[in-house]
Design a protein around this motif. Structure first.
Motif, PDB file in Angstrom:
ATOM      1  N   ASN A   1      10.935 -12.108 -24.547  1.00 34.94           N
ATOM      2  CA  ASN A   1      10.884 -10.662 -24.783  1.00 34.94           C
ATOM      3  C   ASN A   1      11.650  -9.930 -23.699  1.00 34.94           C
ATOM      4  O   ASN A   1      11.820 -10.425 -22.593  1.00 34.94           O
ATOM      5  CB  ASN A   1       9.426 -10.179 -24.865  1.00 34.94           C
ATOM      6  N   MET A   2      12.124  -8.750 -24.076  1.00 35.33           N
ATOM      7  CA  MET A   2      12.820  -7.861 -23.142  1.00 35.33           C
ATOM      8  C   MET A   2      12.304  -6.448 -23.385  1.00 35.33           C
ATOM      9  O   MET A   2      12.146  -6.020 -24.529  1.00 35.33           O
ATOM     10  CB  MET A   2      14.333  -7.871 -23.377  1.00 35.33           C
ATOM     11  N   PHE A   3      12.055  -5.751 -22.298  1.00 38.02           N
ATOM     12  CA  PHE A   3      11.661  -4.352 -22.349  1.00 38.02           C
ATOM     13  C   PHE A   3      12.608  -3.570 -21.461  1.00 38.02           C
ATOM     14  O   PHE A   3      13.096  -4.092 -20.461  1.00 38.02           O
ATOM     15  CB  PHE A   3      10.235  -4.172 -21.797  1.00 38.02           C
ATOM     16  N   PHE A   4      12.865  -2.306 -21.821  1.00 37.58           N
ATOM     17  CA  PHE A   4      13.525  -1.416 -20.878  1.00 37.58           C
ATOM     18  C   PHE A   4      12.505  -1.053 -19.819  1.00 37.58           C
ATOM     19  O   PHE A   4      11.326  -0.867 -20.128  1.00 37.58           O
ATOM     20  CB  PHE A   4      13.954  -0.098 -21.543  1.00 37.58           C
TER      21      PHE A   4
ATOM     22  N   MET B   1      18.299   2.423 -15.942  1.00 39.29           N
ATOM     23  CA  MET B   1      17.755   1.691 -17.085  1.00 39.29           C
ATOM     24  C   MET B   1      18.029   0.217 -16.829  1.00 39.29           C
ATOM     25  O   MET B   1      19.181  -0.205 -16.808  1.00 39.29           O
ATOM     26  CB  MET B   1      18.420   2.117 -18.396  1.00 39.29           C
ATOM     27  N   ALA B   2      16.975  -0.524 -16.599  1.00 41.24           N
ATOM     28  CA  ALA B   2      17.089  -1.964 -16.383  1.00 41.24           C
ATOM     29  C   ALA B   2      16.220  -2.655 -17.428  1.00 41.24           C
ATOM     30  O   ALA B   2      15.719  -2.013 -18.353  1.00 41.24           O
ATOM     31  CB  ALA B   2      16.637  -2.312 -14.965  1.00 41.24           C
TER      32      ALA B   2
ATOM     33  N   ASP C   1       9.953  -8.524 -12.202  1.00 38.66           N
ATOM     34  CA  ASP C   1      10.784  -7.621 -11.408  1.00 38.66           C
ATOM     35  C   ASP C   1      11.917  -7.116 -12.298  1.00 38.66           C
ATOM     36  O   ASP C   1      12.336  -7.814 -13.237  1.00 38.66           O
ATOM     37  CB  ASP C   1      11.384  -8.356 -10.210  1.00 38.66           C
ATOM     38  N   PRO C   2      12.443  -5.909 -12.005  1.00 37.95           N
ATOM     39  CA  PRO C   2      13.547  -5.395 -12.825  1.00 37.95           C
ATOM     40  C   PRO C   2      14.748  -6.341 -12.835  1.00 37.95           C
ATOM     41  O   PRO C   2      15.077  -6.954 -11.824  1.00 37.95           O
ATOM     42  CB  PRO C   2      13.903  -4.071 -12.150  1.00 37.95           C
ATOM     43  N   ILE C   3      15.366  -6.441 -14.004  1.00 36.36           N
ATOM     44  CA  ILE C   3      16.547  -7.274 -14.210  1.00 36.36           C
ATOM     45  C   ILE C   3      17.723  -6.324 -14.427  1.00 36.36           C
ATOM     46  O   ILE C   3      17.644  -5.436 -15.273  1.00 36.36           O
ATOM     47  CB  ILE C   3      16.359  -8.169 -15.459  1.00 36.36           C
TER      48      ILE C   3
END
Length: 120
Positions: free
Chosen positions: A46-49, A61-62, A79-81
């Motif tokens: 999964n990926m979230f903004f 926006m990561a 952690d933010p990507i």
């Protein structure tokens, strides 16, 4: 592309929150000044903004990955990507979804809502 981030031109407010909607989803504030929104959710990936002031005063926006329990409870965020790295990660799973997201970012850039930046 891996070292690219997407910087918003203005701070996130109630007025411009709607303009950042993606695929029928809206950003939701989960902590003071930290907003998230699902981008891609599958059983194994999964990926979230995640949108916040991640670099000094800049609103970025990561991406983040979430631990999802009981089908809909988000219990932990990574952690933010960096934006570019997240697009590459998604592209290895679903090129069509990554291309759709890239079009989303290009539209934001064309409408002067943000811009791509190289991180050091």
């Amino acid at each position: 592309m891996k070292k690219m981030i997407f910087k918003l031109d203005k701070p996130l407010t109630g007025k411009n929150l709607q303009a950042l909607s993606y695929n029928g989803n809206q950003l939701r504030e989960i902590q003071d000044g930290i907003y998230v929104m699902p981008v891609f959710v599958a059983d194994d990936f999964n990926m979230f903004f995640v949108v916040s002031q991640l670099i000094e005063e800049d609103w970025i926006m990561a991406f983040t990955q979430a631990t999802i329990e009981n089908d809909n409870e988000i219990t932990d965020l990574s952690d933010p990507i960096p934006t570019g790295e997240g697009l590459n990660m998604l592209g290895s799973r679903s090129a069509a979804d990554a291309n759709q997201l890239l079009k989303y970012f290009n539209t934001l850039a064309e409408t002067k809502r943000g811009e791509w930046r190289l991180i050091q």
